[in-house]
Enzyme design. Structure first.
Site, PDB file in Angstrom:
ATOM      1  N   ASN A  37       0.842  -1.203   0.000  1.00 30.52           N
ATOM      2  CA  ASN A  37       0.000   0.000   0.000  1.00 30.52           C
ATOM      3  C   ASN A  37       0.870   1.243   0.000  1.00 30.52           C
ATOM      4  O   ASN A  37       1.754   1.340  -0.866  1.00 30.52           O
ATOM      5  CB  ASN A  37      -1.120  -0.043   1.049  1.00 30.52           C
ATOM      6  CG  ASN A  37      -0.729  -0.332   2.467  1.00 30.52           C
ATOM      7  OD1 ASN A  37      -0.155  -1.372   2.766  1.00 30.52           O
ATOM      8  ND2 ASN A  37      -1.014   0.563   3.378  1.00 30.52           N
ATOM      9  N   ASP A  38       0.658   2.187   0.857  1.00 27.76           N
ATOM     10  CA  ASP A  38       1.219   3.537   0.735  1.00 27.76           C
ATOM     11  C   ASP A  38       2.705   3.611   0.368  1.00 27.76           C
ATOM     12  O   ASP A  38       3.539   2.951   1.003  1.00 27.76           O
ATOM     13  CB  ASP A  38       1.111   4.282   2.069  1.00 27.76           C
ATOM     14  CG  ASP A  38      -0.179   4.078   2.796  1.00 27.76           C
ATOM     15  OD1 ASP A  38      -1.065   3.391   2.272  1.00 27.76           O
ATOM     16  OD2 ASP A  38      -0.312   4.607   3.909  1.00 27.76           O
ATOM     17  N   GLN A  54       4.619   0.413   1.982  1.00 28.05           N
ATOM     18  CA  GLN A  54       4.025  -0.532   2.911  1.00 28.05           C
ATOM     19  C   GLN A  54       3.895  -1.890   2.219  1.00 28.05           C
ATOM     20  O   GLN A  54       3.467  -1.980   1.061  1.00 28.05           O
ATOM     21  CB  GLN A  54       2.622  -0.045   3.307  1.00 28.05           C
ATOM     22  CG  GLN A  54       2.627   1.214   4.168  1.00 28.05           C
ATOM     23  CD  GLN A  54       2.877   0.890   5.620  1.00 28.05           C
ATOM     24  OE1 GLN A  54       2.029   0.320   6.284  1.00 28.05           O
ATOM     25  NE2 GLN A  54       4.051   1.240   6.115  1.00 28.05           N
ATOM     26  N   TYR A  97       4.005   1.369  10.391  1.00 23.15           N
ATOM     27  CA  TYR A  97       3.072   2.122   9.546  1.00 23.15           C
ATOM     28  C   TYR A  97       3.792   3.219   8.772  1.00 23.15           C
ATOM     29  O   TYR A  97       5.001   3.402   8.881  1.00 23.15           O
ATOM     30  CB  TYR A  97       1.949   2.687  10.426  1.00 23.15           C
ATOM     31  CG  TYR A  97       0.804   1.721  10.642  1.00 23.15           C
ATOM     32  CD1 TYR A  97       0.932   0.358  10.390  1.00 23.15           C
ATOM     33  CD2 TYR A  97      -0.434   2.182  11.093  1.00 23.15           C
ATOM     34  CE1 TYR A  97      -0.136  -0.521  10.589  1.00 23.15           C
ATOM     35  CE2 TYR A  97      -1.508   1.317  11.292  1.00 23.15           C
ATOM     36  CZ  TYR A  97      -1.354  -0.036  11.035  1.00 23.15           C
ATOM     37  OH  TYR A  97      -2.413  -0.881  11.228  1.00 23.15           O
ATOM     38  N   SER A  98       3.000   3.996   8.043  1.00 19.52           N
ATOM     39  CA  SER A  98       3.569   4.932   7.071  1.00 19.52           C
ATOM     40  C   SER A  98       4.386   6.041   7.702  1.00 19.52           C
ATOM     41  O   SER A  98       4.189   6.403   8.862  1.00 19.52           O
ATOM     42  CB  SER A  98       2.454   5.534   6.223  1.00 19.52           C
ATOM     43  OG  SER A  98       2.001   4.545   5.331  1.00 19.52           O
ATOM     44  N   ARG A 156      -1.080   9.135  13.206  1.00 13.54           N
ATOM     45  CA  ARG A 156      -0.043   8.417  12.433  1.00 13.54           C
ATOM     46  C   ARG A 156       0.362   9.163  11.167  1.00 13.54           C
ATOM     47  O   ARG A 156      -0.246  10.131  10.778  1.00 13.54           O
ATOM     48  CB  ARG A 156      -0.553   7.016  12.056  1.00 13.54           C
ATOM     49  CG  ARG A 156      -1.853   7.001  11.292  1.00 13.54           C
ATOM     50  CD  ARG A 156      -2.255   5.572  10.924  1.00 13.54           C
ATOM     51  NE  ARG A 156      -3.601   5.527  10.377  1.00 13.54           N
ATOM     52  CZ  ARG A 156      -4.712   5.344  11.091  1.00 13.54           C
ATOM     53  NH1 ARG A 156      -4.652   5.167  12.405  1.00 13.54           N
ATOM     54  NH2 ARG A 156      -5.898   5.327  10.502  1.00 13.54           N
ATOM     55  N   ASP A 157       1.389   8.622  10.524  1.00 15.39           N
ATOM     56  CA  ASP A 157       1.883   9.038   9.208  1.00 15.39           C
ATOM     57  C   ASP A 157       2.597  10.396   9.250  1.00 15.39           C
ATOM     58  O   ASP A 157       2.185  11.357   8.589  1.00 15.39           O
ATOM     59  CB  ASP A 157       0.739   9.069   8.157  1.00 15.39           C
ATOM     60  CG  ASP A 157      -0.125   7.816   8.172  1.00 15.39           C
ATOM     61  OD1 ASP A 157       0.394   6.763   8.563  1.00 15.39           O
ATOM     62  OD2 ASP A 157      -1.309   7.896   7.807  1.00 15.39           O
ATOM     63  N   GLU A 211      -5.611  10.807   7.008  1.00 15.50           N
ATOM     64  CA  GLU A 211      -4.393  10.001   6.960  1.00 15.50           C
ATOM     65  C   GLU A 211      -3.376  10.657   6.028  1.00 15.50           C
ATOM     66  O   GLU A 211      -3.720  11.470   5.171  1.00 15.50           O
ATOM     67  CB  GLU A 211      -4.719   8.596   6.435  1.00 15.50           C
ATOM     68  CG  GLU A 211      -5.625   7.788   7.362  1.00 15.50           C
ATOM     69  CD  GLU A 211      -5.770   6.339   6.947  1.00 15.50           C
ATOM     70  OE1 GLU A 211      -5.634   5.453   7.800  1.00 15.50           O
ATOM     71  OE2 GLU A 211      -6.029   6.081   5.755  1.00 15.50           O
TER      72      GLU A 211
HETATM   73  C1  FRU Z   1      -3.191   4.480   4.692  1.00 12.77           C
HETATM   74  C2  FRU Z   1      -2.809   3.802   5.993  1.00 12.77           C
HETATM   75  C3  FRU Z   1      -1.969   4.707   6.870  1.00 12.77           C
HETATM   76  C4  FRU Z   1      -1.207   3.720   7.693  1.00 12.77           C
HETATM   77  C5  FRU Z   1      -0.939   2.620   6.711  1.00 12.77           C
HETATM   78  C6  FRU Z   1      -0.889   1.238   7.293  1.00 12.77           C
HETATM   79  O1  FRU Z   1      -3.473   3.584   3.667  1.00 12.77           O
HETATM   80  O2  FRU Z   1      -3.953   3.352   6.679  1.00 12.77           O
HETATM   81  O3  FRU Z   1      -2.712   5.629   7.630  1.00 12.77           O
HETATM   82  O4  FRU Z   1      -0.039   4.256   8.230  1.00 12.77           O
HETATM   83  O5  FRU Z   1      -1.979   2.684   5.750  1.00 12.77           O
HETATM   84  O6  FRU Z   1      -0.566   0.303   6.296  1.00 12.77           O
END
Ligand code: FRU
Length: 484
Positions: A37-38, A54, A97-98, A156-157, A211
């Site tokens: 993902n991200d 991710q 996480y991100s 987060r992030d 996010e």
């Molecule tokens: C966005 C998210 C972020 C998080 C990550 C976890 O897609 O939910 O907020 O850090 O993915 O994989």
């Protein structure tokens, strides 16, 4: 054996390249197994762009969140992806996480959210790390050990930025009071990182969580990119379950007001775009997004084959009159195979049809003439993906109803076209990225054709078009090689 054995996982990855499944893209970053993902940690460092993202190497569920890493100098040649960061201590046991990256004192550092849950309670910590020679990130100081007062565990992030010689970060958050989304700013001082509070916007109650914020500077403008969750769909906007967009204005780091900001605008109009991150390097803003969508896993049948999702192509952003225009990064022109390029130059054209290559880029200019409706179709045998423009309504419709597998439905957005519709289409095996009116709008989406056939590009209209001009190139694949 350890749950995350870097040596074993990297070896398995190396076996997986070049990617083999027929749905795998040729010029989009993705993985032979697991769920990505991200994009994370985008940094220009030591002569190369570093891209982390991710990744769950152990399956196609949203858990076991690790960071994968590749490096590229030109967005065409890449190092083989490697496992860089994985959950293996008390702080990040429920996921790395991100976060973002930075080049500092000759080192590539990252800052990420350690996800940890105790009895169902989230304890998010923000931690730095440093990329080491063996390709793994050494975990270092925690700068924010938990969420601050007034904010829930949805915190987060982190994304770092610099102003007036100081380091700051923005971070996605949820207010405790009414469970609405926001972003907080932290400022680094001699004794650590201080919470400077929320960025004040005029958006008010705007979803339950924001996010993946990015705080960017375009000349004298500040742009806050973020991903709000929980907004209702509108006729021509916000049609995905979650959005990725921005406001442009002037951020005062004294009052924390985002002054004179624009309305919230989406960065992409397709079905499959979320959690983008931007590199700022030598005056360029290069964006990579995740081609996927949280909580929509059933729309992506590659899951049956043990892998899911892609990243977008790098896009260069420009801000003009409060609106972001996105163009494919110029480096991508090197993917074009010139020998087989097809020139298109037709006048008074009732229609047009051209078989595409296995990977292609089409750059087309449609002079509409008397036509009121025009349709550009990618036809995969009996299946099709359509881009339909209604000139009277000034509405572009992207229609995936004609595909049998994967997500379907339509997306609609306003697009002003006077005489000439400009469309740049990158068509990979499953990833399609469309740039409209020279990047005024962009749409990213995935289609999973049932048969392994190359699409045909068809253009039809309700009256002959004055002209169809442009060029179609076969695009080469990304090249992956061992990091040397
Ligand atoms: C966005 C998210 C972020 C998080 C990550 C976890 O897609 O939910 O907020 O850090 O993915 O994989």
């Amino acid at each position: 054996m350890e749950k995350f054995d870097k040596g074993a996982i990297d070896a398995e990855l190396a076996q997986g390249f070049p990617l083999k499944h027929r749905w795998h893209n040729r010029f989009h970053l993705e993985m032979p197994f697991g769920l990505i993902n991200d994009p994370n940690g985008l940094t220009y460092h030591d002569g190369a762009y570093h891209i982390f993202y991710q990744w769950n190497p152990l399956g196609c569920e949203h858990k076991n969140k690790c960071w994968a890493h590749v490096k590229t100098r030109d967005f065409v040649h890449y190092t083989l992806p490697e496992l860089a960061l994985w959950p293996d201590d008390v702080h990040d046991k429920d996921g790395c996480y991100s976060g973002c990256g930075l080049s500092q004192d000759g080192k590539l550092r990252v800052l990420y959210t350690c996800n940890r849950k105790e009895d169902g309670v989230r304890i998010p910590a923000q931690r730095f790390g440093t990329l080491q020679d063996d390709g793994s990130v050494r975990k270092e100081e925690i700068i924010i050990p938990d969420h601050p007062e007034g904010i829930t565990g949805h915190f987060r992030d982190p994304f770092l930025f610099e102003r007036r010689g100081h380091r700051y970060l923005v971070i996605g958050a949820q207010r405790e009071e009414n469970e609405t989304g926001t972003v907080l700013v932290y400022e680094e001082r001699e004794d650590g990182w201080h919470n400077r509070g929320e960025v004040h916007t005029r958006l008010g109650d705007f979803g339950y969580m924001w996010e993946c914020p990015n705080l960017l500077q375009f000349g004298s403008y500040d742009v806050l990119v973020f991903c709000p969750q929980g907004l209702a769909a509108r006729e021509y906007d916000r049609q995905n379950i979650y959005q990725a967009g921005y406001i442009a204005g002037h951020l005062s780091l004294d009052s924390m007001d985002m002054m004179q900001h624009t309305k919230f605008q989406e960065l992409d109009r397709g079905f499959d775009f979320y959690a983008p991150q931007v590199f700022e390097h030598e005056g360029r803003h290069l964006l990579l997004g995740w081609m996927g969508m949280p909580d929509k896993d059933d729309d992506y049948p590659s899951k049956e084959h043990g892998w899911m999702y892609s990243l977008t192509l790098p896009r260069e952003l420009r801000l003009r009159q409060g609106h972001i225009y996105a163009r494919p990064a110029r480096e991508l022109r090197d993917l074009r195979i010139q020998e087989s390029a097809v020139e298109v130059d037709k006048t008074e054209a009732a229609g047009f049809s051209q078989p595409l290559f296995e990977g292609s880029e089409s750059l087309m200019e449609l002079e509409l003439g008397e036509a009121k409706r025009v349709e550009v179709v990618l036809r995969y045998g009996l299946e099709k993906l359509a881009f339909r423009y209604d000139r009277e309504q000034q509405v572009m419709t992207i229609d995936r109803e004609g595909m049998k597998r994967g997500g379907r439905g339509q997306r609609q957005f306003k697009l002003f076209v006077d005489q000439s519709l400009s469309l740049q289409l990158f068509v990979d095996k499953t990833a399609v990225e469309a740039f409209f009116q020279h990047g005024e709008e962009v749409a990213s989406l995935l289609v999973f054709p049932e048969k392994n056939i190359q699409p045909e590009l068809e253009i039809t209209a309700d009256a002959p078009l004055a002209s169809i001009t442009g060029k179609i190139w076969e695009l080469d694949s990304f090249k992956f090689q061992l990091n040397s």
